[in-house]
Write an enzyme that holds these catalytic residues in place. Structure first.
Site, mmCIF file in Angstrom:
data_model
loop_
_atom_site.group_PDB
_atom_site.id
_atom_site.type_symbol
_atom_site.label_atom_id
_atom_site.label_comp_id
_atom_site.label_asym_id
_atom_site.label_seq_id
_atom_site.Cartn_x
_atom_site.Cartn_y
_atom_site.Cartn_z
ATOM 1 N N GLY A 69 0.807 -1.212 0.000
ATOM 2 C CA GLY A 69 0.000 0.000 0.000
ATOM 3 C C GLY A 69 0.843 1.266 0.000
ATOM 4 O O GLY A 69 0.525 2.242 -0.684
ATOM 5 N N SER A 70 1.927 1.260 0.760
ATOM 6 C CA SER A 70 2.761 2.468 0.855
ATOM 7 C C SER A 70 3.320 2.847 -0.506
ATOM 8 O O SER A 70 3.266 4.008 -0.922
ATOM 9 C CB SER A 70 3.906 2.253 1.840
ATOM 10 O OG SER A 70 3.397 1.965 3.123
ATOM 11 N N ASN A 150 -7.815 3.908 8.625
ATOM 12 C CA ASN A 150 -7.228 2.723 9.250
ATOM 13 C C ASN A 150 -7.320 2.726 10.772
ATOM 14 O O ASN A 150 -7.209 1.687 11.394
ATOM 15 C CB ASN A 150 -5.774 2.559 8.808
ATOM 16 C CG ASN A 150 -4.977 3.830 8.929
ATOM 17 O OD1 ASN A 150 -5.323 4.842 8.315
ATOM 18 N ND2 ASN A 150 -3.930 3.810 9.717
ATOM 19 N N GLN A 178 -7.696 -0.201 3.440
ATOM 20 C CA GLN A 178 -8.563 -0.800 4.463
ATOM 21 C C GLN A 178 -9.895 -1.274 3.884
ATOM 22 O O GLN A 178 -10.662 -1.953 4.570
ATOM 23 C CB GLN A 178 -8.835 0.213 5.588
ATOM 24 C CG GLN A 178 -7.628 0.532 6.445
ATOM 25 C CD GLN A 178 -7.240 -0.606 7.367
ATOM 26 O OE1 GLN A 178 -8.074 -1.416 7.782
ATOM 27 N NE2 GLN A 178 -5.971 -0.688 7.710
ATOM 28 N N SER A 198 -3.453 -3.238 -0.598
ATOM 29 C CA SER A 198 -2.367 -4.019 -0.015
ATOM 30 C C SER A 198 -2.864 -5.396 0.404
ATOM 31 O O SER A 198 -3.873 -5.513 1.103
ATOM 32 C CB SER A 198 -1.813 -3.275 1.197
ATOM 33 O OG SER A 198 -0.840 -4.070 1.836
ATOM 34 N N HIS A 200 -1.793 -7.679 2.525
ATOM 35 C CA HIS A 200 -1.787 -8.177 3.913
ATOM 36 C C HIS A 200 -2.926 -7.608 4.750
ATOM 37 O O HIS A 200 -3.085 -7.969 5.915
ATOM 38 C CB HIS A 200 -0.421 -7.974 4.574
ATOM 39 C CG HIS A 200 -0.099 -6.579 5.019
ATOM 40 N ND1 HIS A 200 -0.221 -6.185 6.344
ATOM 41 C CD2 HIS A 200 0.350 -5.505 4.348
ATOM 42 C CE1 HIS A 200 0.165 -4.916 6.444
ATOM 43 N NE2 HIS A 200 0.507 -4.482 5.250
ATOM 44 N N THR A 236 11.887 -7.726 -10.975
ATOM 45 C CA THR A 236 11.271 -9.014 -11.275
ATOM 46 C C THR A 236 10.090 -9.242 -10.335
ATOM 47 O O THR A 236 10.203 -9.075 -9.126
ATOM 48 C CB THR A 236 12.325 -10.136 -11.117
ATOM 49 O OG1 THR A 236 13.433 -9.801 -11.951
ATOM 50 C CG2 THR A 236 11.763 -11.481 -11.524
ATOM 51 N N CYS A 323 3.194 5.982 21.240
ATOM 52 C CA CYS A 323 4.374 5.737 22.073
ATOM 53 C C CYS A 323 5.195 4.568 21.561
ATOM 54 O O CYS A 323 6.417 4.584 21.591
ATOM 55 C CB CYS A 323 3.966 5.445 23.506
ATOM 56 S SG CYS A 323 2.956 6.743 24.202
#
Ligand SMILES: *Cc1c(COP(=O)(O)O)cnc(C)c1O
Length: 394
Positions: A69-70, A150, A178, A198, A200, A236, A323
């Protein structure tokens, strides 16, 4: 273990694992090679392209495989920026709560001379088509608005936003990472020029994704090299990963109606249960949200401690407070919907999967209630709130 962090990543489906392991053994040829073994890999690659395209109503030639996705977000935005540069258009419209793959690319473009407008997403986490319409200028080269957020799961009116863009002649990209496989999408009916996805996030492997670009939109390269992906993405191809993505997507897409019915019922049960906790509030619109997303703020506690104690109870969840990523800033998404810092720090995201059971939902509710009460027992902020030294916000 109850895995309730499917917005971060999902487990691979059996179909995806089967496809991938089989092809790792049997179809490791280079799809650019002319001999039989390479050509078989090429066939598998092109079949995957057809399958992925079919799910979003696209033509196979409009699909470019990426590393996820990025990369797809970066390539889509860089494509619009390159076209904008040629036409002397340096204005881009987006929203304040996009994924960092979008926001950080826009920040980089700002340094390169682009003017970026980030639209407000209101308390319910939804941007309105009218806002997009008002923000469009003669020099706007791109509108990029995510299909579903997300963190808080809110679903944006992308069809209407796309219609505005089409009418005004501006390219429209949507980060649908998403959404793909989880809610219905059709690139033509939804007026989408570019879309990122994406694997995953829908039970495919990590490191694989795709970018849809409407015929006529000439993609700008992020990666130069060989002529793979019609010269738009060198390297590839990861044939087993791409085929596994197609298998996962075809499967989840086929079950969408049943998945949505079950997940919506489970989501609403979870929301009802957590709403019973005092001084707690749901983040984002209660209905216009992904069927699997629940996100709450609990006043007087730290999201990080909440996660650690839930982990002890076998529940994997996530918090908007950053955090864990080494930053003390609370989530930009929660700030964008108007949560103040203190409250935003006490957030919890539960993103459930299709196979979640009612018993699991009830266990999550009981566990969260116990943990929140326990943490409030020794929270100085909670003590001040109870003593009236501080005003409750929620
Ligand atoms: C996960 C996610 C991404 C990034 O996708 P990767 O495949 O992990 O690079 C981008 N946008 C949204 C909305 C996401 O949820």
């Amino acid at each position: 273990m109850i895995y309730a962090d499917n917005a971060a990543t999902t487990n691979m489906s059996e179909a995806a694992i089967q496809t991938m392991t089989t092809l790792l053994r049997e179809a490791w040829g280079n799809p650019s090679s002319l001999y039989e073994h390479g050509q078989r890999a090429k066939e598998i690659l092109e079949k995957a392209r057809e399958d992925v395209a079919a799910v979003i109503g696209a033509d196979p030639a409009e699909i470019t495989f990426t590393s996820g996705g990025s990369e797809a977000d970066n390539q889509a935005i860089r494509t619009a920026a390159a076209l904008g540069r040629k036409q002397g258009k340096f204005h881009i419209i987006s929203t304040a709560f996009e994924h960092h793959a979008v926001l950080h690319t826009l920040e980089a473009l700002k340094k390169e001379g682009f003017d970026i407008t980030l639209l407000d997403v209101h308390e319910n986490g939804i941007v309105l088509p009218e806002q997009v319409e008002e923000a469009i200028r003669d020099d706007t080269c791109l509108v990029t608005v995510m299909t579903a957020n997300n963190e808080i799961g809110t679903i944006q009116p992308i069809r209407e936003i796309g219609a505005v863009c089409r009418r005004r002649g501006v390219l429209f990209h949507t980060d649908a990472v998403q959404a793909v496989g989880h809610i219905p999408l059709d690139v033509n009916a939804d007026n989408i020029d570019m879309l990122s996805a994406s694997a995953h996030k829908f039970h495919g492997p990590k490191g694989v994704g795709f970018l849809y670009a409407k015929k006529g939109v000439r993609l700008a390269n992020l990666i130069e090299g060989g002529a793979q992906e019609r010269g738009k993405r060198a390297g590839t191809e990861n044939v087993p990963g791409i085929a596994a993505m197609a298998a996962a997507l075809t499967e989840i897409h086929g079950k969408m109606e049943a998945n949505t019915a079950h997940l919506t019922a489970m989501r609403d049960r979870l929301i009802d249960g957590l709403s019973q906790i005092p001084h707690a509030a749901l983040n984002g619109d209660a209905k216009k949200r992904l069927p699997g997303n629940v996100n709450f703020c609990f006043e007087g506690i730290e999201g990080e401690s909440l996660l650690l104690l839930l982990d002890d109870k076998g529940i994997c969840a996530s918090s908007g407070s950053a955090c864990t990523s080494g930053s003390l800033d609370p989530s930009h998404v929660l700030l964008a919907i108007g949560r103040v810092h203190d409250v935003a720090h006490g957030s919890l995201r539960l993103s459930i999967a299709e196979d979640v059971t009612e018993e699991e939902i009830d266990y999550i509710v009981t566990s969260v209630r116990e943990v929140v009460e326990y943490l409030r027992g020794f929270s100085p902020i909670w003590r001040d709130l109870m003593a009236g030294k501080k005003e409750f916000i929620l």
